[in-house]
Every structure is written in structure tokens, then in C-alpha cells.
Design a protein around this motif. Structure first.
Motif, mmCIF file in Angstrom:
data_model
loop_
_atom_site.group_PDB
_atom_site.id
_atom_site.type_symbol
_atom_site.label_atom_id
_atom_site.label_comp_id
_atom_site.label_asym_id
_atom_site.label_seq_id
_atom_site.Cartn_x
_atom_site.Cartn_y
_atom_site.Cartn_z
ATOM 1 N N GLN A 1 0.887 -1.321 -0.047
ATOM 2 C CA GLN A 1 0.164 0.033 -0.044
ATOM 3 C C GLN A 1 0.926 1.299 -0.121
ATOM 4 O O GLN A 1 1.936 1.307 0.750
ATOM 5 C CB GLN A 1 -0.849 0.049 1.299
ATOM 6 N N LEU B 1 -3.162 3.776 -2.557
ATOM 7 C CA LEU B 1 -3.045 2.908 -3.763
ATOM 8 C C LEU B 1 -2.734 1.490 -3.105
ATOM 9 O O LEU B 1 -1.856 1.343 -2.589
ATOM 10 C CB LEU B 1 -2.386 3.275 -4.802
ATOM 11 N N LEU C 1 -2.045 -2.916 -3.744
ATOM 12 C CA LEU C 1 -1.705 -3.890 -4.947
ATOM 13 C C LEU C 1 -2.652 -4.891 -4.326
ATOM 14 O O LEU C 1 -2.445 -5.560 -3.271
ATOM 15 C CB LEU C 1 -0.203 -4.242 -4.897
ATOM 16 N N GLN D 1 -3.035 -5.952 -9.741
ATOM 17 C CA GLN D 1 -3.826 -4.863 -10.026
ATOM 18 C C GLN D 1 -3.554 -3.657 -8.909
ATOM 19 O O GLN D 1 -3.604 -4.125 -7.834
ATOM 20 C CB GLN D 1 -5.097 -5.171 -10.328
ATOM 21 N N ILE D 2 -3.477 -2.557 -9.070
ATOM 22 C CA ILE D 2 -3.594 -1.371 -8.263
ATOM 23 C C ILE D 2 -4.914 -0.929 -8.102
ATOM 24 O O ILE D 2 -5.579 -0.592 -9.227
ATOM 25 C CB ILE D 2 -2.599 -0.081 -8.721
ATOM 26 N N LEU E 1 -2.683 7.433 -11.178
ATOM 27 C CA LEU E 1 -2.520 6.089 -11.888
ATOM 28 C C LEU E 1 -2.561 6.186 -13.370
ATOM 29 O O LEU E 1 -2.083 5.296 -14.005
ATOM 30 C CB LEU E 1 -3.689 5.352 -11.470
ATOM 31 N N ALA F 1 1.155 1.944 -14.282
ATOM 32 C CA ALA F 1 0.675 1.073 -13.244
ATOM 33 C C ALA F 1 -0.050 -0.062 -13.890
ATOM 34 O O ALA F 1 -0.041 -1.119 -13.089
ATOM 35 C CB ALA F 1 -0.422 1.897 -12.653
ATOM 36 N N PRO G 1 2.575 -3.066 -11.923
ATOM 37 C CA PRO G 1 1.910 -2.485 -10.820
ATOM 38 C C PRO G 1 2.772 -2.403 -9.407
ATOM 39 O O PRO G 1 3.001 -1.531 -8.837
ATOM 40 C CB PRO G 1 0.770 -3.213 -10.352
ATOM 41 N N GLN G 2 3.599 -3.352 -9.193
ATOM 42 C CA GLN G 2 4.412 -3.433 -7.995
ATOM 43 C C GLN G 2 5.734 -2.425 -8.081
ATOM 44 O O GLN G 2 5.806 -1.492 -7.321
ATOM 45 C CB GLN G 2 5.247 -4.910 -7.682
ATOM 46 N N LEU H 1 4.182 1.004 -7.739
ATOM 47 C CA LEU H 1 4.010 1.533 -6.323
ATOM 48 C C LEU H 1 5.273 1.933 -5.608
ATOM 49 O O LEU H 1 5.622 2.675 -4.817
ATOM 50 C CB LEU H 1 3.291 0.454 -5.645
#
Length: 81
Positions: free
Chosen positions: A2, A19, A21, A25-26, A39, A54, A58-59, A62
Motif C-alpha cells: 500500500q 493505492l 496492490l 492490479q492497483i 494512476l 501502473a 504495478p508493483q 508503487l
């Protein structure tokens, strides 16, 4: 994972949401349109220099937000598990 998102206002930064994970997906947590703005655009990371979105990674997106959004209109916290 997060990341908390802060928006700068006249009285300082205020958290507008997070945001999170979930799977690959975020998912925005909060009702601020600012979360969707964060995003939608890729971020530029260094070492090595690259664009990250994103949707594609995604990881990494973030993990790189706190480096990319620091002292601008948005701030991002370091990722939390």
C-alpha cells in the motif's frame, strides 16, 4: 502493498487516499479524483532510467511512487506491506 497519496493544500499535505496492490492490479482506496490522476500517467524512474506504468508493472510502479512524487503537487509515502 500500500502507498498513501497526499495532495498539497494551502495548510500543507493532506492524505487523499491509498493505492493498494491486490493480485496484479492497483486498486484506489478513497474517492479523490487525484488517485486516478496518479494512476493514469507513467512515472520515470532512475538507475536504470525507465518509464513504468501502473498497468504493466504495478508493483514497481508503487515502489517508485515515493521517489517520483516527492515535493510536487502530490506526495507518496514509502510502500507498506
Amino acid at each position: 502493498m500500500q502507498v498513501d497519496i497526499y495532495e498539497l493544500f494551502n495548510n500543507g499535505p493532506q492524505m487523499v487516499g491509498s493505492l493498494v496492490l491486490q493480485g496484479n492490479q492497483i486498486v484506489p482506496q478513497g474517492d479523490s479524483p487525484s488517485l486516478l490522476n496518479v494512476l493514469k500517467d507513467p512515472i520515470i524512474l532512475r538507475n536504470p532510467r525507465r518509464r513504468v506504468t501502473a498497468q504493466e508493472n504495478p508493483q514497481e510502479f508503487l515502489e517508485g511512487l515515493c521517489q517520483y512524487y516527492k515535493g510536487s503537487y502530490f506526495w507518496a509515502s514509502p510502500p507498506k506491506e
